[in-house]
Every structure is written in C-alpha cells, then in structure tokens.
Design a protein around this motif. Structure first.
Motif, PDB file in Angstrom:
ATOM      1  N   ARG A 275       0.397   4.036   1.553  1.00 39.48           N
ATOM      2  CA  ARG A 275       0.501   4.680   2.876  1.00 39.48           C
ATOM      3  C   ARG A 275       0.828   3.690   3.990  1.00 39.48           C
ATOM      4  O   ARG A 275       1.777   3.885   4.724  1.00 39.48           O
ATOM      5  CB  ARG A 275      -0.784   5.429   3.216  1.00 39.48           C
ATOM      6  CG  ARG A 275      -0.705   6.115   4.580  1.00 39.48           C
ATOM      7  CD  ARG A 275      -1.605   7.303   4.731  1.00 39.48           C
ATOM      8  NE  ARG A 275      -1.360   7.947   6.011  1.00 39.48           N
ATOM      9  CZ  ARG A 275      -2.153   7.841   7.063  1.00 39.48           C
ATOM     10  NH1 ARG A 275      -3.270   7.138   7.003  1.00 39.48           N
ATOM     11  NH2 ARG A 275      -1.846   8.466   8.180  1.00 39.48           N
TER      12      ARG A 275
ATOM     13  N   HIS B 173       0.837  -1.197   0.000  1.00 36.24           N
ATOM     14  CA  HIS B 173       0.000   0.000   0.000  1.00 36.24           C
ATOM     15  C   HIS B 173       0.875   1.252   0.000  1.00 36.24           C
ATOM     16  O   HIS B 173       1.942   1.261   0.612  1.00 36.24           O
ATOM     17  CB  HIS B 173      -0.920  -0.015   1.226  1.00 36.24           C
ATOM     18  CG  HIS B 173      -2.038   0.946   1.142  1.00 36.24           C
ATOM     19  ND1 HIS B 173      -1.905   2.267   1.484  1.00 36.24           N
ATOM     20  CD2 HIS B 173      -3.325   0.787   0.734  1.00 36.24           C
ATOM     21  CE1 HIS B 173      -3.060   2.877   1.313  1.00 36.24           C
ATOM     22  NE2 HIS B 173      -3.942   2.004   0.848  1.00 36.24           N
TER      23      HIS B 173
ATOM     24  N   GLU C 206      -4.073  -1.324   5.692  1.00 32.41           N
ATOM     25  CA  GLU C 206      -3.558  -0.929   4.380  1.00 32.41           C
ATOM     26  C   GLU C 206      -2.258  -1.677   4.094  1.00 32.41           C
ATOM     27  O   GLU C 206      -1.181  -1.100   4.089  1.00 32.41           O
ATOM     28  CB  GLU C 206      -3.353   0.594   4.326  1.00 32.41           C
ATOM     29  CG  GLU C 206      -4.639   1.382   4.420  1.00 32.41           C
ATOM     30  CD  GLU C 206      -4.407   2.887   4.465  1.00 32.41           C
ATOM     31  OE1 GLU C 206      -5.358   3.617   4.141  1.00 32.41           O
ATOM     32  OE2 GLU C 206      -3.308   3.331   4.841  1.00 32.41           O
ATOM     33  N   ARG C 207      -2.390  -2.963   3.859  1.00 32.97           N
ATOM     34  CA  ARG C 207      -1.230  -3.823   3.645  1.00 32.97           C
ATOM     35  C   ARG C 207      -0.762  -3.804   2.190  1.00 32.97           C
ATOM     36  O   ARG C 207       0.428  -3.666   1.922  1.00 32.97           O
ATOM     37  CB  ARG C 207      -1.546  -5.259   4.055  1.00 32.97           C
ATOM     38  CG  ARG C 207      -1.854  -5.426   5.530  1.00 32.97           C
ATOM     39  CD  ARG C 207      -2.265  -6.859   5.869  1.00 32.97           C
ATOM     40  NE  ARG C 207      -2.843  -6.951   7.199  1.00 32.97           N
ATOM     41  CZ  ARG C 207      -2.162  -7.075   8.312  1.00 32.97           C
ATOM     42  NH1 ARG C 207      -0.846  -7.112   8.284  1.00 32.97           N
ATOM     43  NH2 ARG C 207      -2.787  -7.152   9.473  1.00 32.97           N
TER      44      ARG C 207
ATOM     45  N   ASP D 277      -1.421   2.279   6.717  1.00 29.13           N
ATOM     46  CA  ASP D 277      -2.023   2.493   8.030  1.00 29.13           C
ATOM     47  C   ASP D 277      -2.472   1.149   8.603  1.00 29.13           C
ATOM     48  O   ASP D 277      -3.358   0.501   8.055  1.00 29.13           O
ATOM     49  CB  ASP D 277      -3.228   3.440   7.907  1.00 29.13           C
ATOM     50  CG  ASP D 277      -3.879   3.773   9.236  1.00 29.13           C
ATOM     51  OD1 ASP D 277      -3.793   2.970  10.194  1.00 29.13           O
ATOM     52  OD2 ASP D 277      -4.508   4.841   9.317  1.00 29.13           O
TER      53      ASP D 277
ATOM     54  N   LYS E  72      -6.239   0.619   9.409  1.00 24.40           N
ATOM     55  CA  LYS E  72      -7.120   0.423   8.248  1.00 24.40           C
ATOM     56  C   LYS E  72      -6.729  -0.825   7.468  1.00 24.40           C
ATOM     57  O   LYS E  72      -7.281  -1.080   6.404  1.00 24.40           O
ATOM     58  CB  LYS E  72      -7.052   1.651   7.335  1.00 24.40           C
ATOM     59  CG  LYS E  72      -7.577   2.911   7.983  1.00 24.40           C
ATOM     60  CD  LYS E  72      -7.434   4.088   7.033  1.00 24.40           C
ATOM     61  CE  LYS E  72      -7.929   5.365   7.678  1.00 24.40           C
ATOM     62  NZ  LYS E  72      -7.707   6.537   6.800  1.00 24.40           N
TER      63      LYS E  72
ATOM     64  N   SER F  68      -1.600  -2.811  -2.139  1.00 19.95           N
ATOM     65  CA  SER F  68      -2.321  -1.885  -3.030  1.00 19.95           C
ATOM     66  C   SER F  68      -3.511  -2.595  -3.662  1.00 19.95           C
ATOM     67  O   SER F  68      -3.583  -3.809  -3.712  1.00 19.95           O
ATOM     68  CB  SER F  68      -1.389  -1.349  -4.117  1.00 19.95           C
ATOM     69  OG  SER F  68      -1.013  -2.383  -4.982  1.00 19.95           O
ATOM     70  N   GLU F  69      -4.421  -1.800  -4.136  1.00 19.55           N
ATOM     71  CA  GLU F  69      -5.654  -2.317  -4.770  1.00 19.55           C
ATOM     72  C   GLU F  69      -5.415  -2.743  -6.208  1.00 19.55           C
ATOM     73  O   GLU F  69      -6.255  -3.372  -6.814  1.00 19.55           O
ATOM     74  CB  GLU F  69      -6.735  -1.227  -4.728  1.00 19.55           C
ATOM     75  CG  GLU F  69      -7.093  -0.775  -3.331  1.00 19.55           C
ATOM     76  CD  GLU F  69      -8.041  -1.726  -2.621  1.00 19.55           C
ATOM     77  OE1 GLU F  69      -8.921  -2.283  -3.287  1.00 19.55           O
ATOM     78  OE2 GLU F  69      -7.881  -1.917  -1.419  1.00 19.55           O
TER      79      GLU F  69
END
Length: 185
Positions: free
Chosen positions: A173, A171, A180-181, A175, A178, A183-184
């Motif tokens: 960032r 990810h 956020e491990r 966080d 959240k 990326s999408e």
C-alpha cells in the motif's frame, strides 16, 4: 509544518526527479490513455479528449519512500472520478493497476485510486517529461512511487496484484504516515 511531514521524512525545496528507467519518448499524436479490465465501458482517450474533462488545480504535499517530502506542489488536471464515471467499473473491480509507457506499473485499491488525480500541468506549465508528460497519476496520501509517470493505461482488476516496486519488496500500500515503506516478507 511538522504536522504535514510524516515520520522519517525531511522537507526539500525542489521536487526531485527519480525513476527506474529512461524517460520514454512519447508521440502525443499516437499516445492514448487506455481504460480496461473490469469496466462497463473500455476507453481509449487522446490527450485532447483528456483536456476536455473538467480541469482543476490541485495543491498537495508529496512524500517519497526515500525520505524526502515536498510541500505545496501545484498541479493541474482532472480528478480520477472522471475516469471512473466514464468507464463505470464493475462491482467486482476492487483494485487498479496503473501502467506506464516505460513498462512501470503500480497497484492501488479502488478506494486509494479514487482519492487521486491525473496531472497534465505542473506549476502552471505543461507537465515536463521528467515528471511524467503527458499524464501523471498523483496520489498524495501514499508514497510517491504510487504516483505513476507517463501513464498509458488503467486496468481495473478484482484481486490485488503487486506492481513494479511492490514485487521488489516495497509495501503493497505505501502509507507514509504508517511508514509502510517495505513489505514484511
């Protein structure tokens, strides 16, 4: 304690040692922290000069993207704000790229970077090589890959660019609250 541990994390007793490369050999007499890019004043600071910055103790929890959390880590060093004060980033500096002696780099928004600190000691002793001697960035509110070891430079930049792990699917960032491990994309 659960309120200190993000979703998907488990608490460990010892701070694990993880890095993608070999531990670099650093000659402290030759080592410098370079601050450059979109700043009013570029800097090249020695280890001794960094020791003269206001030193503080920091106690924080750290969280790794691989699923572990270490509570109450203890560090000594200086706040990122000391580097910001000395270098005076320009108005269009919204991000930083933190570079390491082993070729690693990680990106951070200026806002996230400013919440971190640079560690020079760990648990009351000089920072060990496996944990980033001579200088490690610690950004406790983000996953630990953002806390670059063996820091050699901070580059202030206008646009966000992915660092080492971010360009490999992590990810942008990171966080932990959240999750956020990755990326999408």
């Amino acid at each position: 304690m659960r309120e200190r541990v993000p979703p998907g994390q488990r608490v460990v007793d010892k701070l694990p040692v993880l890095h993608y490369s070999d531990i670099p050999h650093i000659d402290i007499k030759e080592w410098r922290l370079k601050i450059y890019g979109l700043v009013s004043k570029e800097l090249s600071l020695t280890y001794e000069e960094l020791l003269k910055l206001p030193q503080k103790e920091f106690r924080c929890d750290v969280h790794c993207v691989t699923g572990w959390s270490k509570l109450d880590t203890f560090w000594e060093g200086f706040e990122v704000s000391e580097i910001i004060k000395l270098s005076k980033p320009l108005e269009n500096a919204h991000f930083v790229m933190v570079h390491s002696a082993d070729g690693y780099a990680t990106n951070l928004s200026l806002e996230d970077f400013s919440k971190g600190f640079f560690a020079m000691k760990m648990s009351g002793k000089p920072l060990p090589p496996e944990h980033g001697y001579p200088l490690r960035l610690v950004v406790p509110h983000l996953y630990f890959w953002k806390s670059a070891k063996w820091v050699t430079a901070v580059e202030f930049i206008a646009e966000e660019k992915p660092g080492f792990w971010e360009s490999r699917g992590y990810h942008i960032r990171g966080d932990p609250w959240k999750e956020e491990r990755y990326s999408e994309i």
